[in-house]
Design an enzyme around this catalytic site. Sequence first.
Site, PDB file in Angstrom:
ATOM      1  N   ASN A  50      -2.730   2.424  16.317  1.00 27.08           N
ATOM      2  CA  ASN A  50      -3.914   2.045  15.548  1.00 27.08           C
ATOM      3  C   ASN A  50      -4.159   0.567  15.763  1.00 27.08           C
ATOM      4  O   ASN A  50      -3.404  -0.271  15.280  1.00 27.08           O
ATOM      5  CB  ASN A  50      -3.701   2.342  14.062  1.00 27.08           C
ATOM      6  CG  ASN A  50      -3.642   3.834  13.823  1.00 27.08           C
ATOM      7  OD1 ASN A  50      -4.543   4.569  14.200  1.00 27.08           O
ATOM      8  ND2 ASN A  50      -2.549   4.295  13.241  1.00 27.08           N
ATOM      9  N   SER A  78      12.453   5.693   7.555  1.00 22.44           N
ATOM     10  CA  SER A  78      12.077   5.315   8.910  1.00 22.44           C
ATOM     11  C   SER A  78      12.545   3.891   9.149  1.00 22.44           C
ATOM     12  O   SER A  78      12.286   2.992   8.359  1.00 22.44           O
ATOM     13  CB  SER A  78      10.549   5.398   9.053  1.00 22.44           C
ATOM     14  OG  SER A  78      10.143   4.909  10.316  1.00 22.44           O
ATOM     15  N   CYS A 129       3.481   8.221   1.558  1.00 26.65           N
ATOM     16  CA  CYS A 129       4.008   7.182   2.440  1.00 26.65           C
ATOM     17  C   CYS A 129       4.207   5.925   1.590  1.00 26.65           C
ATOM     18  O   CYS A 129       3.250   5.371   1.051  1.00 26.65           O
ATOM     19  CB  CYS A 129       3.003   6.959   3.573  1.00 26.65           C
ATOM     20  SG  CYS A 129       3.524   5.716   4.753  1.00 26.65           S
ATOM     21  N   HIS A 166       9.966   3.522  20.550  1.00 26.10           N
ATOM     22  CA  HIS A 166       8.846   2.809  21.192  1.00 26.10           C
ATOM     23  C   HIS A 166       9.034   2.367  22.635  1.00 26.10           C
ATOM     24  O   HIS A 166       8.073   1.887  23.259  1.00 26.10           O
ATOM     25  CB  HIS A 166       8.413   1.578  20.380  1.00 26.10           C
ATOM     26  CG  HIS A 166       8.130   1.854  18.952  1.00 26.10           C
ATOM     27  ND1 HIS A 166       7.289   2.858  18.537  1.00 26.10           N
ATOM     28  CD2 HIS A 166       8.585   1.262  17.818  1.00 26.10           C
ATOM     29  CE1 HIS A 166       7.229   2.867  17.221  1.00 26.10           C
ATOM     30  NE2 HIS A 166       8.013   1.929  16.769  1.00 26.10           N
ATOM     31  N   GLY A 199       6.947  -2.594   5.566  1.00 29.38           N
ATOM     32  CA  GLY A 199       8.307  -3.096   5.432  1.00 29.38           C
ATOM     33  C   GLY A 199       9.353  -2.279   6.146  1.00 29.38           C
ATOM     34  O   GLY A 199       9.119  -1.146   6.561  1.00 29.38           O
ATOM     35  N   GLU A 200      10.529  -2.902   6.301  1.00 29.45           N
ATOM     36  CA  GLU A 200      11.667  -2.242   6.928  1.00 29.45           C
ATOM     37  C   GLU A 200      12.626  -1.834   5.799  1.00 29.45           C
ATOM     38  O   GLU A 200      13.320  -2.682   5.230  1.00 29.45           O
ATOM     39  CB  GLU A 200      12.336  -3.215   7.913  1.00 29.45           C
ATOM     40  CG  GLU A 200      13.694  -2.784   8.431  1.00 29.45           C
ATOM     41  CD  GLU A 200      13.750  -1.358   8.957  1.00 29.45           C
ATOM     42  OE1 GLU A 200      12.990  -1.013   9.871  1.00 29.45           O
ATOM     43  OE2 GLU A 200      14.568  -0.566   8.433  1.00 29.45           O
ATOM     44  N   CYS A 207      -1.166   4.563  10.106  1.00 31.33           N
ATOM     45  CA  CYS A 207       0.057   3.823  10.431  1.00 31.33           C
ATOM     46  C   CYS A 207      -0.269   2.454  10.998  1.00 31.33           C
ATOM     47  O   CYS A 207      -1.101   2.323  11.880  1.00 31.33           O
ATOM     48  CB  CYS A 207       0.857   4.529  11.512  1.00 31.33           C
ATOM     49  SG  CYS A 207       1.368   6.151  11.072  1.00 31.33           S
ATOM     50  N   SER A 241      12.328   4.297  14.932  1.00 29.48           N
ATOM     51  CA  SER A 241      11.183   3.824  15.712  1.00 29.48           C
ATOM     52  C   SER A 241      11.680   3.303  17.055  1.00 29.48           C
ATOM     53  O   SER A 241      12.208   2.209  17.142  1.00 29.48           O
ATOM     54  CB  SER A 241      10.466   2.722  14.926  1.00 29.48           C
ATOM     55  OG  SER A 241       9.893   3.281  13.762  1.00 29.48           O
ATOM     56  N   CYS A 260       7.343  -6.481  14.707  1.00 30.83           N
ATOM     57  CA  CYS A 260       6.993  -5.672  15.879  1.00 30.83           C
ATOM     58  C   CYS A 260       5.591  -6.049  16.367  1.00 30.83           C
ATOM     59  O   CYS A 260       4.685  -6.283  15.564  1.00 30.83           O
ATOM     60  CB  CYS A 260       7.056  -4.187  15.547  1.00 30.83           C
ATOM     61  SG  CYS A 260       8.706  -3.666  15.058  1.00 30.83           S
ATOM     62  N   GLU A 266       0.818  -1.199   0.000  1.00 28.64           N
ATOM     63  CA  GLU A 266       0.000   0.000   0.000  1.00 28.64           C
ATOM     64  C   GLU A 266       0.858   1.258   0.000  1.00 28.64           C
ATOM     65  O   GLU A 266       1.960   1.285   0.543  1.00 28.64           O
ATOM     66  CB  GLU A 266      -0.932  -0.017   1.207  1.00 28.64           C
ATOM     67  CG  GLU A 266      -1.971  -1.103   1.028  1.00 28.64           C
ATOM     68  CD  GLU A 266      -2.846  -1.337   2.250  1.00 28.64           C
ATOM     69  OE1 GLU A 266      -3.994  -1.750   2.054  1.00 28.64           O
ATOM     70  OE2 GLU A 266      -2.389  -1.113   3.367  1.00 28.64           O
ATOM     71  N   CYS A 269       6.966  -7.904   6.514  1.00 26.29           N
ATOM     72  CA  CYS A 269       8.172  -7.416   7.187  1.00 26.29           C
ATOM     73  C   CYS A 269       8.664  -8.498   8.138  1.00 26.29           C
ATOM     74  O   CYS A 269       7.867  -9.144   8.816  1.00 26.29           O
ATOM     75  CB  CYS A 269       7.875  -6.137   7.967  1.00 26.29           C
ATOM     76  SG  CYS A 269       9.332  -5.475   8.806  1.00 26.29           S
ATOM     77  N   CYS A 288       2.382  -3.975  15.102  1.00 31.21           N
ATOM     78  CA  CYS A 288       2.297  -3.608  13.683  1.00 31.21           C
ATOM     79  C   CYS A 288       1.657  -4.730  12.877  1.00 31.21           C
ATOM     80  O   CYS A 288       2.092  -5.883  12.955  1.00 31.21           O
ATOM     81  CB  CYS A 288       3.711  -3.317  13.166  1.00 31.21           C
ATOM     82  SG  CYS A 288       3.770  -3.057  11.379  1.00 31.21           S
TER      83      CYS A 288
HETATM   84  N1  SAH Z   1       9.697  -0.416   9.301  1.00 30.22           N
HETATM   85  C1  SAH Z   1       9.886   0.957   9.493  1.00 30.22           C
HETATM   86  C2  SAH Z   1       8.961   1.828   8.675  1.00 30.22           C
HETATM   87  C3  SAH Z   1       7.540   1.380   8.532  1.00 30.22           C
HETATM   88  S1  SAH Z   1       6.537   1.476   9.950  1.00 30.22           S
HETATM   89  C4  SAH Z   1       9.801   1.315  10.966  1.00 30.22           C
HETATM   90  O1  SAH Z   1       9.391   0.470  11.758  1.00 30.22           O
HETATM   91  O2  SAH Z   1      10.171   2.423  11.304  1.00 30.22           O
HETATM   92  C5  SAH Z   1       6.267   3.224  10.127  1.00 30.22           C
HETATM   93  C6  SAH Z   1       5.871   3.644  11.528  1.00 30.22           C
HETATM   94  O3  SAH Z   1       4.558   3.165  11.843  1.00 30.22           O
HETATM   95  C7  SAH Z   1       6.799   3.095  12.579  1.00 30.22           C
HETATM   96  O4  SAH Z   1       7.213   4.079  13.473  1.00 30.22           O
HETATM   97  C8  SAH Z   1       5.945   2.080  13.259  1.00 30.22           C
HETATM   98  O5  SAH Z   1       6.363   1.862  14.552  1.00 30.22           O
HETATM   99  C9  SAH Z   1       4.573   2.691  13.179  1.00 30.22           C
HETATM  100  N2  SAH Z   1       3.502   1.711  13.403  1.00 30.22           N
HETATM  101  C10 SAH Z   1       3.488   0.414  13.073  1.00 30.22           C
HETATM  102  N3  SAH Z   1       2.329  -0.165  13.460  1.00 30.22           N
HETATM  103  C11 SAH Z   1       1.602   0.807  14.033  1.00 30.22           C
HETATM  104  C12 SAH Z   1       0.287   0.840  14.614  1.00 30.22           C
HETATM  105  N4  SAH Z   1      -0.477  -0.241  14.649  1.00 30.22           N
HETATM  106  N5  SAH Z   1      -0.148   2.005  15.087  1.00 30.22           N
HETATM  107  C13 SAH Z   1       0.617   3.115  15.025  1.00 30.22           C
HETATM  108  N6  SAH Z   1       1.834   3.152  14.497  1.00 30.22           N
HETATM  109  C14 SAH Z   1       2.333   2.004  14.006  1.00 30.22           C
HETATM  110 FE1  SF4 Z   2       8.375  -3.952  10.241  1.00 30.02          FE
HETATM  111 FE2  SF4 Z   2       8.284  -1.335  10.880  1.00 30.02          FE
HETATM  112 FE3  SF4 Z   2       6.124  -2.928  11.209  1.00 30.02          FE
HETATM  113 FE4  SF4 Z   2       8.235  -3.205  12.795  1.00 30.02          FE
HETATM  114  S1  SF4 Z   2       6.899  -1.397  12.647  1.00 30.02           S
HETATM  115  S2  SF4 Z   2       7.096  -4.876  11.823  1.00 30.02           S
HETATM  116  S3  SF4 Z   2       9.897  -2.797  11.379  1.00 30.02           S
HETATM  117  S4  SF4 Z   2       7.068  -2.394   9.290  1.00 30.02           S
END
Ligand code: SAH
Ligand code: SF4
Length: 374
Positions: A299, A199, A104, A223, A167-168, A342, A221, A115, A91, A111, A118
């Site tokens: 989210n 990111s 974005c 957290h 993705g990362e 996000c 990120s 996490c 997406e 990924c 996510c």
């Molecule tokens: N993989 C990279 C970039 C993609 S995620 C990273 O982790 O940084 C982009 C951002 O969205 C990250 O900061 C991630 O922690 C955040 N994110 C992921 N899942 C989320 C969720 N369910 N609610 C809010 N933010 C989230």
């Molecule tokens: Fe991958 Fe970023 Fe999601 Fe973590 S937050 S699982 S690194 S996309």
Amino acid sequence: MAVNLLDFDLEGLAAYCESLGEKRFRAVQLFRWIHQKGASDFEQMSDLAKSLRGKLAGVAEVRAPAVISEHVSADGTVKWLFDVGAGNAVETVFIPEADRGTLCVSSQAGCAVGCRFCSTGHQGFSRNLSTGEIAGQLWFAEHRLRQTLQLPAGQRAIDNVVMMGMGEPLQNYDALVPALRTMLSDHAYGLSRRRVTVSTSGLTRMIDRLRQDCPVALAVSLHAPDDALRDVLVPLNRKHNIDELLDACVRYLPAAPRDFITFEYCMLDGVNDAPEQARALVRLVQGRVPCKFNLIPFNPFPASGLKRSPAERVQAFAKVLQDAGIVTTVRKTRGDDIDAACGQLAGEVQDRTNARERLARRRVIPIAEQGAAA
Ligand code: SAH
Ligand code: SF4
């Protein structure tokens, strides 16, 4: 199979032109046609030598991933779902703001970091996107938006790109860097380094490589304020702990286009949102890493078993950081009515049946054909 010209940055395209027996400077013309004008038909490229056009027609193409759907949110956010084969979809989200348009972009289908909070992480890893699939998201979105928003000639729709989709990005480094270079190139999108953000969940060696190869704005990120919690939320932390990560941030800064690192912090109810944890964050970064914090309200999605922090708790957390002199913003959730916020980006086509039904009740613009943007 035809060579996809979206797979090349300008240097790569020049080498490709040479391999066809053409002068390198032809690549500049070609690059401009593709990225500045959105052209995909070589015949349309009128000032390009006829001989080159003829050669390209047989062996090359300009191909973004196929668009499955386009959804427009009530707040103007647009989400595209792209087919990247084998049942996978990624997406891309456009977020219009008063003074700029942000795209974005996704870097992988799924990924591997996994996490806890996510939904992409919960899907697991499918595959890396190619440079053409990464740059193709911008190519498609920019030219599609110019058309739908009816922008006057010369005005661009997107002036900010964040690699914050699925993705990362630093686990797909070799495909990422040429895509970033295309975003930055004056012969393509001409985005400033400050307005292209990578990111990352914290691959420290790759942060070092990015600093050397293509230093753009960096978001990390974080957290969690300590390793015990970060190990659970961001499993990669067990390999690259917070200390190592902050050192990589400090090394990055002299080359960075901004004089701070942005720390992203997803606010999880009762997990990482206590005022004491905010104070621990202050102790962690103060005097060590010039930074800003971006607090992201979580989210939720069912499989996570986690809840979003209440707004007052987010505000109280922000205040601790702000009182310590750290610039802190709370991210506004955009496009959540179309699951574009996000961490809501879900990528597998076979999982989309329910989503399709839900989306059918919303405003959906079918894309007639993929070449529509050209
Ligand atoms: N993989 C990279 C970039 C993609 S995620 C990273 O982790 O940084 C982009 C951002 O969205 C990250 O900061 C991630 O922690 C955040 N994110 C992921 N899942 C989320 C969720 N369910 N609610 C809010 N933010 C989230
Ligand atoms: Fe991958 Fe970023 Fe999601 Fe973590 S937050 S699982 S690194 S996309």
